[in-house]
Design a protein around this motif. Structure first.
Motif, PDB file in Angstrom:
ATOM      1  N   VAL A   1      -7.824   9.349 -19.068  1.00  0.00           N
ATOM      2  CA  VAL A   1      -7.275   8.070 -19.518  1.00  0.00           C
ATOM      3  C   VAL A   1      -6.007   7.735 -18.742  1.00  0.00           C
ATOM      4  N   ALA A   2      -5.168   8.735 -18.510  1.00  0.00           N
ATOM      5  CA  ALA A   2      -3.928   8.513 -17.758  1.00  0.00           C
ATOM      6  C   ALA A   2      -4.232   7.986 -16.360  1.00  0.00           C
ATOM      7  N   LEU A   3      -5.234   8.566 -15.715  1.00  0.00           N
ATOM      8  CA  LEU A   3      -5.609   8.110 -14.378  1.00  0.00           C
ATOM      9  C   LEU A   3      -6.128   6.676 -14.413  1.00  0.00           C
ATOM     10  N   ASP A   4      -6.930   6.356 -15.426  1.00  0.00           N
ATOM     11  CA  ASP A   4      -7.437   4.984 -15.569  1.00  0.00           C
ATOM     12  C   ASP A   4      -6.296   3.991 -15.758  1.00  0.00           C
ATOM     13  N   ILE A   5      -5.312   4.373 -16.559  1.00  0.00           N
ATOM     14  CA  ILE A   5      -4.171   3.497 -16.826  1.00  0.00           C
ATOM     15  C   ILE A   5      -3.384   3.225 -15.551  1.00  0.00           C
ATOM     16  N   VAL A   6      -3.150   4.266 -14.766  1.00  0.00           N
ATOM     17  CA  VAL A   6      -2.403   4.101 -13.516  1.00  0.00           C
ATOM     18  C   VAL A   6      -3.168   3.213 -12.544  1.00  0.00           C
ATOM     19  N   GLN A   7      -4.455   3.462 -12.397  1.00  0.00           N
ATOM     20  CA  GLN A   7      -5.256   2.658 -11.479  1.00  0.00           C
ATOM     21  C   GLN A   7      -5.319   1.201 -11.925  1.00  0.00           C
ATOM     22  N   ASP A   8      -5.442   0.990 -13.227  1.00  0.00           N
ATOM     23  CA  ASP A   8      -5.463  -0.369 -13.761  1.00  0.00           C
ATOM     24  C   ASP A   8      -4.129  -1.069 -13.507  1.00  0.00           C
ATOM     25  N   SER A   9      -3.036  -0.343 -13.697  1.00  0.00           N
ATOM     26  CA  SER A   9      -1.701  -0.910 -13.473  1.00  0.00           C
ATOM     27  C   SER A   9      -1.486  -1.257 -12.004  1.00  0.00           C
ATOM     28  N   MET A  10      -1.945  -0.393 -11.122  1.00  0.00           N
ATOM     29  CA  MET A  10      -1.809  -0.649  -9.689  1.00  0.00           C
ATOM     30  C   MET A  10      -2.613  -1.877  -9.276  1.00  0.00           C
ATOM     31  N   LEU A  11      -3.800  -2.013  -9.856  1.00  0.00           N
ATOM     32  CA  LEU A  11      -4.643  -3.166  -9.546  1.00  0.00           C
ATOM     33  C   LEU A  11      -3.982  -4.458 -10.025  1.00  0.00           C
ATOM     34  N   LYS A  12      -3.395  -4.420 -11.220  1.00  0.00           N
ATOM     35  CA  LYS A  12      -2.714  -5.604 -11.751  1.00  0.00           C
ATOM     36  C   LYS A  12      -1.537  -6.000 -10.862  1.00  0.00           C
ATOM     37  N   LEU A  13      -0.796  -5.003 -10.395  1.00  0.00           N
ATOM     38  CA  LEU A  13       0.342  -5.297  -9.522  1.00  0.00           C
ATOM     39  C   LEU A  13      -0.128  -5.962  -8.237  1.00  0.00           C
TER      40      LEU A  13
ATOM     41  N   GLU B   1      -2.923  -7.588  -7.645  1.00  0.00           N
ATOM     42  CA  GLU B   1      -3.559  -8.889  -7.850  1.00  0.00           C
ATOM     43  C   GLU B   1      -2.567  -9.982  -8.240  1.00  0.00           C
ATOM     44  N   LYS B   2      -1.597  -9.631  -9.097  1.00  0.00           N
ATOM     45  CA  LYS B   2      -0.709 -10.651  -9.653  1.00  0.00           C
ATOM     46  C   LYS B   2       0.634 -10.764  -8.931  1.00  0.00           C
ATOM     47  N   TYR B   3       1.097  -9.652  -8.369  1.00  0.00           N
ATOM     48  CA  TYR B   3       2.446  -9.658  -7.809  1.00  0.00           C
ATOM     49  C   TYR B   3       2.506  -9.135  -6.378  1.00  0.00           C
ATOM     50  N   GLY B   4       1.368  -9.084  -5.709  1.00  0.00           N
ATOM     51  CA  GLY B   4       1.344  -8.568  -4.347  1.00  0.00           C
ATOM     52  C   GLY B   4       2.158  -9.387  -3.368  1.00  0.00           C
TER      53      GLY B   4
ATOM     54  N   SER C   1       0.832  -1.209   0.000  1.00  0.00           N
ATOM     55  CA  SER C   1       0.000   0.000   0.000  1.00  0.00           C
ATOM     56  C   SER C   1       0.863   1.253   0.000  1.00  0.00           C
ATOM     57  N   ARG C   2       1.927   1.235   0.785  1.00  0.00           N
ATOM     58  CA  ARG C   2       2.817   2.391   0.855  1.00  0.00           C
ATOM     59  C   ARG C   2       3.530   2.609  -0.483  1.00  0.00           C
ATOM     60  N   PHE C   3       3.960   1.519  -1.103  1.00  0.00           N
ATOM     61  CA  PHE C   3       4.629   1.634  -2.401  1.00  0.00           C
ATOM     62  C   PHE C   3       3.692   2.246  -3.440  1.00  0.00           C
ATOM     63  N   LEU C   4       2.457   1.770  -3.480  1.00  0.00           N
ATOM     64  CA  LEU C   4       1.498   2.286  -4.453  1.00  0.00           C
ATOM     65  C   LEU C   4       1.197   3.758  -4.205  1.00  0.00           C
ATOM     66  N   ALA C   5       1.067   4.138  -2.942  1.00  0.00           N
ATOM     67  CA  ALA C   5       0.781   5.534  -2.609  1.00  0.00           C
ATOM     68  C   ALA C   5       1.934   6.443  -3.024  1.00  0.00           C
ATOM     69  N   GLU C   6       3.163   5.969  -2.823  1.00  0.00           N
ATOM     70  CA  GLU C   6       4.334   6.773  -3.166  1.00  0.00           C
ATOM     71  C   GLU C   6       4.560   6.837  -4.675  1.00  0.00           C
TER      72      GLU C   6
ATOM     73  N   PHE D   1       6.165  -2.972 -11.383  1.00  0.00           N
ATOM     74  CA  PHE D   1       5.142  -1.964 -11.652  1.00  0.00           C
ATOM     75  C   PHE D   1       5.451  -1.197 -12.931  1.00  0.00           C
ATOM     76  N   GLN D   2       6.715  -0.864 -13.158  1.00  0.00           N
ATOM     77  CA  GLN D   2       7.076  -0.137 -14.372  1.00  0.00           C
ATOM     78  C   GLN D   2       6.769  -0.955 -15.621  1.00  0.00           C
ATOM     79  N   ARG D   3       7.036  -2.249 -15.548  1.00  0.00           N
ATOM     80  CA  ARG D   3       6.722  -3.112 -16.688  1.00  0.00           C
ATOM     81  C   ARG D   3       5.220  -3.133 -16.955  1.00  0.00           C
ATOM     82  N   ILE D   4       4.442  -3.264 -15.888  1.00  0.00           N
ATOM     83  CA  ILE D   4       2.986  -3.290 -16.037  1.00  0.00           C
ATOM     84  C   ILE D   4       2.487  -1.962 -16.595  1.00  0.00           C
ATOM     85  N   LEU D   5       2.991  -0.860 -16.054  1.00  0.00           N
ATOM     86  CA  LEU D   5       2.559   0.469 -16.485  1.00  0.00           C
ATOM     87  C   LEU D   5       2.865   0.691 -17.963  1.00  0.00           C
ATOM     88  N   GLN D   6       4.080   0.380 -18.379  1.00  0.00           N
ATOM     89  CA  GLN D   6       4.466   0.593 -19.774  1.00  0.00           C
ATOM     90  C   GLN D   6       3.667  -0.306 -20.715  1.00  0.00           C
ATOM     91  N   ASN D   7       3.424  -1.544 -20.305  1.00  0.00           N
ATOM     92  CA  ASN D   7       2.619  -2.448 -21.137  1.00  0.00           C
ATOM     93  C   ASN D   7       1.184  -1.949 -21.265  1.00  0.00           C
TER      94      ASN D   7
END
Length: 202
Positions: free
Chosen positions: A44-56, A58-61, A21-26, A72-78
Motif C-alpha cells: 500500500v505504501a508503494l501504491d501511495i507513493v506512485q500515486d502521489s508522484m503521478l499526481k505531481l 500530471e497537475k504540477y509538472g 524526473s530527477r526530483f521524483l527519483a531522488e 509533493f509533500q502536500r500531495i503525499l500527506q493528503n
C-alpha cells in the motif's frame, strides 16, 4: 528554458522534464519510508507513493522546480490521509457487520454505539486479510443497493460519511431515534443478505 512570471514581478524557471524526473527519483525512497511508517503495509505504501508522484507530474509538472518539494509533500500527506480514512470506514463496516448478534433485537439498537475504535488496528493488515476485507466490503456495497432508500441513506451517512446521529437526523429531516431505527434495520438486513451469500461473520 521556459520561465513563469510571478505577480511579485520575479521570473521563476519552470521545471524541465529532466528536473522533474530527477526530483521524483531522488524523492521516491524517502517518500516510501514516510508512507510505510504511516500505513505499515509495504504494498500500500508503494501504491501511495506512485500515486502521489503521478499526481505531481500530471497537475504540477509545469511548476517552478523550487516549488516541487512542498507540492509533493502536500500531495503525499493528503493521499496518506485519504487512504487512512477509507481504511477507517472499511474497518468500521466489517466490525459493524461482525457486531450483529441475536440478543440485539430492539428497534433502536445501533451497533456503532458499542464498537471500539479500531482505526490503528486496521492499518497494519496483512495482504491476505486486507484482500478478504476488500471482498467483504464489495459484498456489503452490493447489498446496500437492495435496502430501502431511507435505511440506505441513514447507513451511508453514519458509517460512510462518519456523521453522528444528530448530524444525520438534521440531514434526513427526522428524529435521532428514527436514525437509530433506520441504521439498526439496515445493519440487520445487510447481515441477513450476507448470510444468504454464504458469508458467516464471527
Amino acid at each position: 528554458m521556459p520561465s513563469s512570471f510571478h505577480p511579485s514581478g520575479e521570473h521563476f524557471k519552470l521545471a524541465s522534464h529532466d528536473e522533474l524526473s530527477r526530483f521524483l527519483a531522488e524523492t521516491e525512497r524517502r517518500a516510501y519510508k514516510q508512507a510505510l511508517f504511516a500505513i505499515r503495509n509495504e504494498h500500500v505504501a508503494l501504491d501511495i507513493v506512485q500515486d502521489s508522484m503521478l499526481k505531481l507530474a500530471e497537475k504540477y509538472g509545469n511548476k517552478p522546480a523550487n516549488e516541487l518539494p512542498l507540492l509533493f509533500q502536500r500531495i503525499l500527506q493528503n493521499t496518506i490521509r485519504d487512504h487512512c480514512r477509507r481504511q477507517k470506514v472499511r474497518s468500521r463496516w466489517v466490525s459493524l457487520m461482525s457486531s450483529l448478534i441475536p440478543e440485539h433485537e430492539e428497534a433502536e439498537y445501533e451497533p456503532l454505539d458499542s464498537l471500539q475504535d479500531e482505526d490503528n488496528n486496521s492499518q497494519g493488515l496483512a495482504p491476505d486479510a486486507s484482500f478478504e476485507q476488500s471482498q467483504l466490503i464489495a459484498l456489503i456495497e452490493e447489498a446496500l443497493i437492495i435496502l430501502p432508500a431511507r435505511q440506505r441513506e441513514a447507513f451511508l451517512l453514519r458509517y460512510w460519511e462518519d456523521m453522528d446521529t444528530t448530524e444525520t437526523a438534521a440531514i434526513m429531516g427526522c428524529s435521532e431515534g428514527s436514525v437509530k431505527t433506520h441504521c439498526s434495520r439496515a445493519t440487520h438486513s445487510l447481515a441477513a443478505i450476507l448470510r444468504k451469500k454464504g458469508v458467516h461473520l464471527p
